[in-house]
Design an enzyme around this catalytic site. Structure first.
Site, PDB file in Angstrom:
ATOM      1  N   ILE A  10      37.905  47.199  32.570  1.00 20.90           N
ATOM      2  CA  ILE A  10      39.158  47.951  32.735  1.00 20.90           C
ATOM      3  C   ILE A  10      39.864  48.182  31.400  1.00 20.90           C
ATOM      4  CG2 ILE A  10      40.756  46.013  33.132  1.00 20.90           C
ATOM      5  CD1 ILE A  10      41.875  47.716  35.506  1.00 20.90           C
ATOM      6  N   ASP A  33      42.842  39.107  32.886  1.00 20.80           N
ATOM      7  CA  ASP A  33      44.077  38.794  32.144  1.00 20.80           C
ATOM      8  C   ASP A  33      43.733  38.519  30.675  1.00 20.80           C
ATOM      9  OD1 ASP A  33      46.727  36.329  32.838  1.00 20.80           O
ATOM     10  OD2 ASP A  33      46.717  38.195  31.715  1.00 20.80           O
ATOM     11  N   SER A 116      42.622  39.073  42.572  1.00 17.61           N
ATOM     12  CA  SER A 116      42.450  37.789  43.275  1.00 17.61           C
ATOM     13  C   SER A 116      41.011  37.420  43.611  1.00 17.61           C
ATOM     14  CB  SER A 116      43.266  37.755  44.586  1.00 17.61           C
ATOM     15  OG  SER A 116      44.617  37.481  44.308  1.00 17.61           O
ATOM     16  N   TYR A 120      40.958  33.327  41.544  1.00 19.44           N
ATOM     17  CA  TYR A 120      41.804  33.015  42.711  1.00 19.44           C
ATOM     18  C   TYR A 120      41.029  32.965  44.026  1.00 19.44           C
ATOM     19  CZ  TYR A 120      46.249  32.965  40.151  1.00 19.44           C
ATOM     20  OH  TYR A 120      47.291  32.635  39.310  1.00 19.44           O
TER      21      TYR A 120
HETATM   22  N1  APR Z   1      37.687  44.477  33.639  1.00 18.29           N
HETATM   23  C1  APR Z   1      37.772  44.620  34.988  1.00 18.29           C
HETATM   24  N2  APR Z   1      37.677  43.600  35.865  1.00 18.29           N
HETATM   25  C2  APR Z   1      37.464  42.370  35.334  1.00 18.29           C
HETATM   26  C3  APR Z   1      37.379  42.129  33.946  1.00 18.29           C
HETATM   27  C4  APR Z   1      37.498  43.245  33.089  1.00 18.29           C
HETATM   28  N3  APR Z   1      37.425  43.116  31.746  1.00 18.29           N
HETATM   29  N4  APR Z   1      37.173  40.784  33.760  1.00 18.29           N
HETATM   30  C5  APR Z   1      37.126  40.229  34.981  1.00 18.29           C
HETATM   31  N5  APR Z   1      37.287  41.177  35.937  1.00 18.29           N
HETATM   32  C6  APR Z   1      37.261  41.061  37.390  1.00 18.29           C
HETATM   33  C7  APR Z   1      36.573  39.857  37.971  1.00 18.29           C
HETATM   34  O1  APR Z   1      35.159  40.080  38.038  1.00 18.29           O
HETATM   35  C8  APR Z   1      37.199  39.833  39.350  1.00 18.29           C
HETATM   36  O2  APR Z   1      36.470  40.699  40.227  1.00 18.29           O
HETATM   37  O3  APR Z   1      38.615  40.952  37.823  1.00 18.29           O
HETATM   38  C9  APR Z   1      38.593  40.425  39.140  1.00 18.29           C
HETATM   39  C10 APR Z   1      39.727  39.422  39.220  1.00 18.29           C
HETATM   40  O4  APR Z   1      39.285  38.201  38.647  1.00 18.29           O
HETATM   41  P1  APR Z   1      40.238  37.333  37.684  1.00 18.29           P
HETATM   42  O5  APR Z   1      40.403  38.035  36.399  1.00 18.29           O
HETATM   43  O6  APR Z   1      39.660  35.955  37.666  1.00 18.29           O
HETATM   44  O7  APR Z   1      41.663  37.344  38.397  1.00 18.29           O
HETATM   45  P2  APR Z   1      42.149  36.609  39.724  1.00 18.29           P
HETATM   46  O8  APR Z   1      41.027  36.229  40.617  1.00 18.29           O
HETATM   47  O9  APR Z   1      43.236  37.500  40.242  1.00 18.29           O
HETATM   48  O10 APR Z   1      42.781  35.248  39.163  1.00 18.29           O
HETATM   49  C11 APR Z   1      43.934  35.351  38.389  1.00 18.29           C
HETATM   50  O11 APR Z   1      42.948  34.197  36.571  1.00 18.29           O
HETATM   51  O12 APR Z   1      42.721  34.964  34.454  1.00 18.29           O
HETATM   52  C12 APR Z   1      43.493  34.182  35.259  1.00 18.29           C
HETATM   53  O13 APR Z   1      45.684  34.299  34.317  1.00 18.29           O
HETATM   54  C13 APR Z   1      44.894  34.706  35.408  1.00 18.29           C
HETATM   55  O14 APR Z   1      45.649  32.703  36.477  1.00 18.29           O
HETATM   56  C14 APR Z   1      45.280  34.054  36.709  1.00 18.29           C
HETATM   57  C15 APR Z   1      43.996  34.116  37.523  1.00 18.29           C
END
Ligand code: APR
Length: 165
Positions: A10, A33, A116, A120
């Protein structure tokens, strides 16, 4: 409102807004993030610090630093706890509040990660259904395109099936 599906990172997408799957502290983390703060640079975190935090289900907006996007919308998804803690409603709010914030800021195109479904632990099938139905039911005079950006193949295939069902 057009809906597009992409498999990839992204941080490389040039929509007006990209949505970050943040945590309630807004101080960064791993996953998407971490990627957004790494690629966007320190000005995003500086603004996040000033905002001070964000409750689950809500969204805040900051500059996008060195990213191609104009703005980053940070939303905090629910941690999956088995499905009896209003996780579905909270995830729905993440998409709705992000779309509303984009609209309020006159942003015409917005890209979402699969909120999530990583750290998460939200089941990907349920999350895909929530994301797609929430976006499809959102009517807007301002937003022209929503892009779902799937980083992993499993999500990408789930979205392909759900978007065309
Ligand atoms: N671009 C797009 N999607 C991504 C990228 C990227 N560069 N990196 C990871 N993802 C995807 C993951 O594969 C997953 O499908 O984003 C989705 C959400 O995963 P996470 O980033 O782990 O987020 P989430 O599950 O919402 O957990 C949030 O994780 O990074 C920490 O600070 C954040 O504490 C929070 C938690």
């Amino acid at each position: 409102m057009k809906i597009r599906l992409l498999e990839g990172d992204i941080t490389q997408v040039s929509t007006d807004a990209i949505v970050n799957a943040a945590n309630s502290s807004l101080l960064g983390g791993g996953g998407v993030d971490g990627a957004i703060h790494r690629t966007g640079g320190p000005t995003i975190l500086e603004e996040c610090r000033k905002i001070g935090g964000c409750p689950t289900g809500e969204a805040v907006i900051t500059n996008a630093g060195d990213l191609q996007a104009k703005k980053v919308i940070h939303t905090v998804g629910p941690i999956w706890r088995g499905g009896a803690s209003n996780e579905a409603e909270k995830l729905t709010c993440c998409y709705l509040n992000s779309l509303k914030l984009a609209e309020e800021n006159g942003l015409k195109t917005i890209a979402f990660p699969n909120i999530s479904t990583g750290i998460y632990g939200f089941p990907k099938e349920k999350a895909a259904h929530i994301a797609i139905t929430t976006v499809k039911s959102f009517v807007s005079e301002i937003i022209e395109e929503v892009v779902f950006v799937c980083f992993d193949r499993e999500n990408y295939q789930l979205y392909q099936v759900n978007l065309h069902s």
